[in-house]
Write a protein that holds these residues in place. Structure first.
Motif, PDB file in Angstrom:
ATOM      1  N   LYS A 281      44.959 -14.914 -36.410  1.00  0.00           N
ATOM      2  CA  LYS A 281      44.179 -15.047 -37.647  1.00  0.00           C
ATOM      3  C   LYS A 281      45.071 -14.948 -38.879  1.00  0.00           C
ATOM      4  O   LYS A 281      44.913 -15.701 -39.833  1.00  0.00           O
ATOM      5  CB  LYS A 281      43.096 -13.970 -37.716  1.00  0.00           C
ATOM      6  CG  LYS A 281      41.869 -14.265 -36.915  1.00  0.00           C
ATOM      7  CD  LYS A 281      40.872 -13.144 -37.080  1.00  0.00           C
ATOM      8  CE  LYS A 281      39.517 -13.718 -37.407  1.00  0.00           C
ATOM      9  NZ  LYS A 281      38.497 -12.678 -37.542  1.00  0.00           N
ATOM     10  N   ALA A 282      46.028 -14.026 -38.838  1.00  0.00           N
ATOM     11  CA  ALA A 282      46.948 -13.870 -39.967  1.00  0.00           C
ATOM     12  C   ALA A 282      47.768 -15.149 -40.167  1.00  0.00           C
ATOM     13  O   ALA A 282      47.995 -15.577 -41.298  1.00  0.00           O
ATOM     14  CB  ALA A 282      47.857 -12.669 -39.740  1.00  0.00           C
TER      15      ALA A 282
ATOM     16  N   MET B 142      44.367 -10.914 -33.907  1.00  0.00           N
ATOM     17  CA  MET B 142      44.643 -10.589 -35.310  1.00  0.00           C
ATOM     18  C   MET B 142      45.900 -11.298 -35.802  1.00  0.00           C
ATOM     19  O   MET B 142      45.952 -11.763 -36.941  1.00  0.00           O
ATOM     20  CB  MET B 142      44.786  -9.073 -35.474  1.00  0.00           C
ATOM     21  CG  MET B 142      43.488  -8.324 -35.250  1.00  0.00           C
ATOM     22  SD  MET B 142      43.766  -6.563 -35.027  1.00  0.00           S
ATOM     23  CE  MET B 142      43.891  -6.048 -36.713  1.00  0.00           C
ATOM     24  N   VAL B 143      46.898 -11.381 -34.934  1.00  0.00           N
ATOM     25  CA  VAL B 143      48.132 -12.087 -35.286  1.00  0.00           C
ATOM     26  C   VAL B 143      47.821 -13.564 -35.535  1.00  0.00           C
ATOM     27  O   VAL B 143      48.248 -14.145 -36.545  1.00  0.00           O
ATOM     28  CB  VAL B 143      49.199 -11.921 -34.179  1.00  0.00           C
ATOM     29  CG1 VAL B 143      50.384 -12.841 -34.414  1.00  0.00           C
ATOM     30  CG2 VAL B 143      49.655 -10.466 -34.092  1.00  0.00           C
TER      31      VAL B 143
ATOM     32  N   TYR C  45      47.694  -3.947 -33.844  1.00  0.00           N
ATOM     33  CA  TYR C  45      47.147  -5.292 -33.991  1.00  0.00           C
ATOM     34  C   TYR C  45      46.917  -5.881 -32.612  1.00  0.00           C
ATOM     35  O   TYR C  45      47.502  -5.459 -31.624  1.00  0.00           O
ATOM     36  CB  TYR C  45      48.127  -6.177 -34.778  1.00  0.00           C
ATOM     37  CG  TYR C  45      49.533  -6.005 -34.286  1.00  0.00           C
ATOM     38  CD1 TYR C  45      49.969  -6.635 -33.123  1.00  0.00           C
ATOM     39  CD2 TYR C  45      50.398  -5.133 -34.921  1.00  0.00           C
ATOM     40  CE1 TYR C  45      51.236  -6.427 -32.634  1.00  0.00           C
ATOM     41  CE2 TYR C  45      51.676  -4.925 -34.431  1.00  0.00           C
ATOM     42  CZ  TYR C  45      52.084  -5.569 -33.288  1.00  0.00           C
ATOM     43  OH  TYR C  45      53.336  -5.354 -32.796  1.00  0.00           O
TER      44      TYR C  45
ATOM     45  N   LYS D  76      55.206  -8.781 -36.074  1.00  0.00           N
ATOM     46  CA  LYS D  76      53.738  -8.819 -36.011  1.00  0.00           C
ATOM     47  C   LYS D  76      53.124  -7.832 -37.005  1.00  0.00           C
ATOM     48  O   LYS D  76      52.112  -8.138 -37.645  1.00  0.00           O
ATOM     49  CB  LYS D  76      53.264  -8.532 -34.590  1.00  0.00           C
ATOM     50  CG  LYS D  76      53.595  -9.667 -33.633  1.00  0.00           C
ATOM     51  CD  LYS D  76      53.192  -9.355 -32.205  1.00  0.00           C
ATOM     52  CE  LYS D  76      53.554 -10.506 -31.282  1.00  0.00           C
ATOM     53  NZ  LYS D  76      53.182 -10.248 -29.884  1.00  0.00           N
TER      54      LYS D  76
ATOM     55  N   THR E  53      50.688  -9.036 -40.101  1.00  0.00           N
ATOM     56  CA  THR E  53      49.303  -8.572 -40.218  1.00  0.00           C
ATOM     57  C   THR E  53      49.127  -7.480 -41.259  1.00  0.00           C
ATOM     58  O   THR E  53      48.016  -7.246 -41.727  1.00  0.00           O
ATOM     59  CB  THR E  53      48.790  -8.021 -38.869  1.00  0.00           C
ATOM     60  OG1 THR E  53      49.590  -6.892 -38.490  1.00  0.00           O
ATOM     61  CG2 THR E  53      48.814  -9.085 -37.790  1.00  0.00           C
TER      62      THR E  53
END
Length: 182
Positions: free
Chosen positions: A124-125, A121-122, A117, A108, A112
């Motif tokens: 979205k990445a 956020m993960v 995170y 993770k 990212t």
């Protein structure tokens, strides 16, 4: 090359496949969340889930990446122990393709680019890596396990191609040093 990512769990397991070529954006192939019936004992759930993972594979795979669920300094629950056993059983996938284990916190962070995170956020990445952020509705993945399995496959592909680039560079350096000695 097809990379299969697996986020293991004895009751819910995420499986996702991407196709990746060095230097281009990975292509999402499929994802699935596998669920075992609650009525199964822990041991039966492990073997049932292992069978379901094998059955979920839809194309030839170049590498399998499994989230490593090893003890990381926290209290081990019964479910965590059973998941650890599942990871061992899934190691048999090495008969199909090389298997790598990726620690949850590390893959993770690699994905990212951050040490801290959130799950959002993960996700979205992953969306950015697959389609420049244009992925469609939020319901695109069937579960958080499938999201994580996709991320695991992406990081496995990144590491595979980085290792390949390092090997090519090492060969070039050796070749250049041989020429210089002549």
């Amino acid at each position: 090359m097809v990379f299969l990512g697996i986020d293991p769990g004895t009751r819910n397991t995420g499986v996702a496949a991407i196709e990746a070529v060095r230097g281009s954006r990975p292509i999402f192939l499929y994802e699935e969340t596998l669920r075992t019936p609650r009525a199964l004992t822990e041991w039966d759930a492990i073997w049932h889930m292992t069978d379901m993972v094998y059955q979920s594979i839809r194309s030839p795979v170049g590498q399998v990446a499994i989230e490593d669920f090893s003890y990381q300094g926290h209290e081990i629950t019964r479910e965590a122990h059973d998941t650890y056993l599942l990871v061992g059983a899934l190691g048999e996938l090495r008969k199909l393709a090389p298997v790598v284990l990726l620690k949850a916190g590390q893959w993770k962070a690699d994905l990212t680019g951050l040490r801290a995170y959130s799950d959002r956020m993960v996700e979205k990445a992953i969306r950015l890596r697959l389609a420049g952020g244009i992925m469609g509705p939020d319901e695109w993945w069937s579960s958080e396990h499938a999201i994580d399995a996709t991320g695991i496959a992406i990081v496995a592909a990144d590491r595979f191609f980085m290792a390949g680039a390092a090997l090519v560079r090492q060969c070039e350096l050796r070749s250049n040093s041989r020429r210089a000695r002549r």
